[in-house]
Design an enzyme around this catalytic site. Structure first.
Site, PDB file in Angstrom:
ATOM      1  N   TYR A 161      -5.970  -0.026  -7.095  1.00 38.23           N
ATOM      2  CA  TYR A 161      -5.268  -0.465  -5.884  1.00 38.23           C
ATOM      3  C   TYR A 161      -4.030  -1.300  -6.259  1.00 38.23           C
ATOM      4  O   TYR A 161      -2.924  -1.030  -5.784  1.00 38.23           O
ATOM      5  CB  TYR A 161      -6.225  -1.280  -5.007  1.00 38.23           C
ATOM      6  CG  TYR A 161      -5.650  -1.713  -3.684  1.00 38.23           C
ATOM      7  CD1 TYR A 161      -5.566  -0.821  -2.617  1.00 38.23           C
ATOM      8  CD2 TYR A 161      -5.191  -3.012  -3.482  1.00 38.23           C
ATOM      9  CE1 TYR A 161      -5.047  -1.222  -1.392  1.00 38.23           C
ATOM     10  CE2 TYR A 161      -4.673  -3.420  -2.265  1.00 38.23           C
ATOM     11  CZ  TYR A 161      -4.603  -2.522  -1.220  1.00 38.23           C
ATOM     12  OH  TYR A 161      -4.081  -2.916  -0.013  1.00 38.23           O
ATOM     13  N   LYS A 180      -0.025  -0.331  -5.592  1.00 44.70           N
ATOM     14  CA  LYS A 180       0.881  -1.141  -4.767  1.00 44.70           C
ATOM     15  C   LYS A 180       2.099  -1.595  -5.586  1.00 44.70           C
ATOM     16  O   LYS A 180       3.204  -1.721  -5.053  1.00 44.70           O
ATOM     17  CB  LYS A 180       0.131  -2.323  -4.154  1.00 44.70           C
ATOM     18  CG  LYS A 180      -0.917  -1.914  -3.101  1.00 44.70           C
ATOM     19  CD  LYS A 180      -0.318  -1.129  -1.928  1.00 44.70           C
ATOM     20  CE  LYS A 180      -1.332  -0.871  -0.821  1.00 44.70           C
ATOM     21  NZ  LYS A 180      -0.780  -0.114   0.313  1.00 44.70           N
ATOM     22  N   SER A 192       1.282  -4.831  -0.614  1.00 40.11           N
ATOM     23  CA  SER A 192       0.219  -5.844  -0.622  1.00 40.11           C
ATOM     24  C   SER A 192       0.580  -6.941  -1.610  1.00 40.11           C
ATOM     25  O   SER A 192       1.349  -6.712  -2.555  1.00 40.11           O
ATOM     26  CB  SER A 192      -1.087  -5.178  -1.071  1.00 40.11           C
ATOM     27  OG  SER A 192      -2.078  -6.155  -1.333  1.00 40.11           O
TER      28      SER A 192
HETATM   29  P1  NDP Z   1      -7.584   0.315   7.779  1.00 37.80           P
HETATM   30  O1  NDP Z   1      -8.590   0.936   6.899  1.00 37.80           O
HETATM   31  O2  NDP Z   1      -8.006  -0.610   8.858  1.00 37.80           O
HETATM   32  O3  NDP Z   1      -6.639   1.434   8.423  1.00 37.80           O
HETATM   33  C1  NDP Z   1      -6.039   2.397   7.608  1.00 37.80           C
HETATM   34  C2  NDP Z   1      -5.613   3.569   8.459  1.00 37.80           C
HETATM   35  O4  NDP Z   1      -4.997   4.538   7.587  1.00 37.80           O
HETATM   36  C3  NDP Z   1      -6.804   4.275   9.120  1.00 37.80           C
HETATM   37  O5  NDP Z   1      -6.450   4.712  10.392  1.00 37.80           O
HETATM   38  C4  NDP Z   1      -7.046   5.452   8.174  1.00 37.80           C
HETATM   39  O6  NDP Z   1      -7.683   6.553   8.785  1.00 37.80           O
HETATM   40  C5  NDP Z   1      -5.611   5.802   7.809  1.00 37.80           C
HETATM   41  N1  NDP Z   1      -5.579   6.639   6.618  1.00 37.80           N
HETATM   42  C6  NDP Z   1      -6.154   6.401   5.421  1.00 37.80           C
HETATM   43  N2  NDP Z   1      -5.956   7.442   4.604  1.00 37.80           N
HETATM   44  C7  NDP Z   1      -5.259   8.367   5.298  1.00 37.80           C
HETATM   45  C8  NDP Z   1      -4.767   9.656   5.010  1.00 37.80           C
HETATM   46  N3  NDP Z   1      -4.966  10.238   3.818  1.00 37.80           N
HETATM   47  N4  NDP Z   1      -4.083  10.321   5.957  1.00 37.80           N
HETATM   48  C9  NDP Z   1      -3.875   9.771   7.163  1.00 37.80           C
HETATM   49  N5  NDP Z   1      -4.323   8.551   7.515  1.00 37.80           N
HETATM   50  C10 NDP Z   1      -5.016   7.853   6.587  1.00 37.80           C
HETATM   51  O7  NDP Z   1      -6.582  -0.431   6.762  1.00 37.80           O
HETATM   52  P2  NDP Z   1      -5.523  -1.616   6.988  1.00 37.80           P
HETATM   53  O8  NDP Z   1      -4.953  -1.582   8.337  1.00 37.80           O
HETATM   54  O9  NDP Z   1      -6.125  -2.857   6.468  1.00 37.80           O
HETATM   55  O10 NDP Z   1      -4.438  -1.173   5.906  1.00 37.80           O
HETATM   56  C11 NDP Z   1      -3.173  -0.634   6.250  1.00 37.80           C
HETATM   57  C12 NDP Z   1      -2.252  -0.828   5.052  1.00 37.80           C
HETATM   58  O11 NDP Z   1      -2.151  -2.221   4.769  1.00 37.80           O
HETATM   59  C13 NDP Z   1      -2.760  -0.164   3.771  1.00 37.80           C
HETATM   60  O12 NDP Z   1      -1.690   0.437   3.095  1.00 37.80           O
HETATM   61  C14 NDP Z   1      -3.318  -1.333   2.981  1.00 37.80           C
HETATM   62  O13 NDP Z   1      -3.294  -1.098   1.594  1.00 37.80           O
HETATM   63  C15 NDP Z   1      -2.359  -2.435   3.391  1.00 37.80           C
HETATM   64  N6  NDP Z   1      -2.883  -3.788   3.210  1.00 37.80           N
HETATM   65  C16 NDP Z   1      -4.056  -4.176   3.788  1.00 37.80           C
HETATM   66  C17 NDP Z   1      -4.536  -5.438   3.574  1.00 37.80           C
HETATM   67  C18 NDP Z   1      -5.840  -5.896   4.145  1.00 37.80           C
HETATM   68  O14 NDP Z   1      -6.379  -6.908   3.653  1.00 37.80           O
HETATM   69  N7  NDP Z   1      -6.383  -5.261   5.160  1.00 37.80           N
HETATM   70  C19 NDP Z   1      -3.804  -6.422   2.749  1.00 37.80           C
HETATM   71  C20 NDP Z   1      -2.570  -5.913   2.208  1.00 37.80           C
HETATM   72  C21 NDP Z   1      -2.134  -4.643   2.435  1.00 37.80           C
HETATM   73  P3  NDP Z   1      -9.282   6.813   8.560  1.00 37.80           P
HETATM   74  O15 NDP Z   1      -9.974   5.563   9.020  1.00 37.80           O
HETATM   75  O16 NDP Z   1      -9.526   7.983   9.406  1.00 37.80           O
HETATM   76  O17 NDP Z   1      -9.461   7.044   7.091  1.00 37.80           O
END
Ligand code: NDP
Length: 244
Positions: free
Chosen positions: A149, A153, A136
């Site tokens: 967070y 990262k 991120s």
């Molecule tokens: P979402 O919350 O939309 O999706 C995250 C996914 O990861 C969900 O399917 C969630 O499942 C799954 N997940 C979370 N914890 C676990 C776990 N312990 N085991 C298995 N699956 C898990 O997040 P984003 O798509 O926004 O984020 C994806 C990545 O991008 C992250 O690493 C985030 O830090 C990074 N990111 C996001 C930004 C943003 O603004 N959105 C900006 C910069 C980086 P469930 O819903 O069932 O928990």
């Protein structure tokens, strides 16, 4: 740009929603065989309904023992996208030990041990491979209420570099993407309030948040042979936010 992944097998974590789900679908679109790991069965059911060729793996990424065993049983993996991540918004003075443990477990411990299990297979296969960690902009700038967070990262970025150092001789490239805000479920939690999002938007030279597709395209590029000489890189997908 044509990015073919035909004949490649990819593991994408956090593939139930957001960036991970879009990455899994795009990899299938470009010919890869995809294993989608997430912890909510309903998300996997709907993903497989949309894209029947995807192999679902319903596991909590932090359950190192179970995940490692599952990876051992998966057969070859050529590509890994370490995407699963969470955030809990707390001011520095309010950070709780439980939040610290939870965020570090998912954002740092899980990617390390998942990558380790995958890399061991890649090393023993001798065909190399490619890993992208989803980091991120928060690894490089301090954000209000994001103490843990941001710290996770930053740790993930160093993990990317140390892995690149040690895995390079095995023809395994390791890079990260470092997106700005994407209005996924996670992104909306922190940034849907216009009072918070406006100052952030004002700091982004391109004047907008990233779309999931922007991040997916960067991930696909880094996974592809077009990035054959790139390893240990942290690629901002930030509309210029990190120029300040
Ligand atoms: P979402 O919350 O939309 O999706 C995250 C996914 O990861 C969900 O399917 C969630 O499942 C799954 N997940 C979370 N914890 C676990 C776990 N312990 N085991 C298995 N699956 C898990 O997040 P984003 O798509 O926004 O984020 C994806 C990545 O991008 C992250 O690493 C985030 O830090 C990074 N990111 C996001 C930004 C943003 O603004 N959105 C900006 C910069 C980086 P469930 O819903 O069932 O928990």
């Amino acid at each position: 740009m044509e990015i073919p992944f035909t004949g490649k097998r990819a593991l994408v974590t956090g593939a139930g929603k957001g960036i991970g789900r879009s990455t899994a679908k795009a990899l299938v679109q470009y010919g890869a065989e995809v294993i989608a790991l997430t912890r909510t069965q309903a998300d996997l059911d709907s993903l497989v309904k949309e894209v029947p060729s995807i192999k679902p793996l319903c596991l909590d990424a932090t359950n190192t023992e179970k995940v490692t065993k599952a990876i051992e049983e998966l057969g070859n993996i050529d590509l890994l996208v370490n995407n699963a991540g969470i955030n809990i918004l707390e001011s520095f003075l309010d950070v709780k030990i439980e939040s610290y443990d939870k965020i570090f477990d998912i954002n740092v411990k899980a990617p390390l041990f998942i990558a380790q299990a995958v890399a061991k297979k890649m090393v023993s296969n001798g065909n190399g491979g490619c890993i992208v960690n989803v980091s991120s902009q928060a690894s490089l700038i301090a954000l209000q209420d994001h103490t843990v967070y941001c710290t996770t990262k930053a740790a993930l970025d160093m993990l990317t570099k140390t892995m690149a150092l040690e895995l390079g001789p095995h023809k395994i490239r390791v890079n990260s993407v470092n997106p700005t805000v994407v209005l996924t479920e996670l992104g909306r939690k922190a940034w849907s309030d216009p009072e918070k999002s406006k100052p952030m938007l004002d700091m982004i030279p391109l004047g907008k948040f990233a779309d999931e597709e922007d991040v997916v395209n960067a991930i696909l590029f880094l996974l592809s042979d077009k990035a054959a000489m790139i390893t240990g890189a942290l690629l901002p997908v930030d509309g210029g936010r990190l120029v300040h």
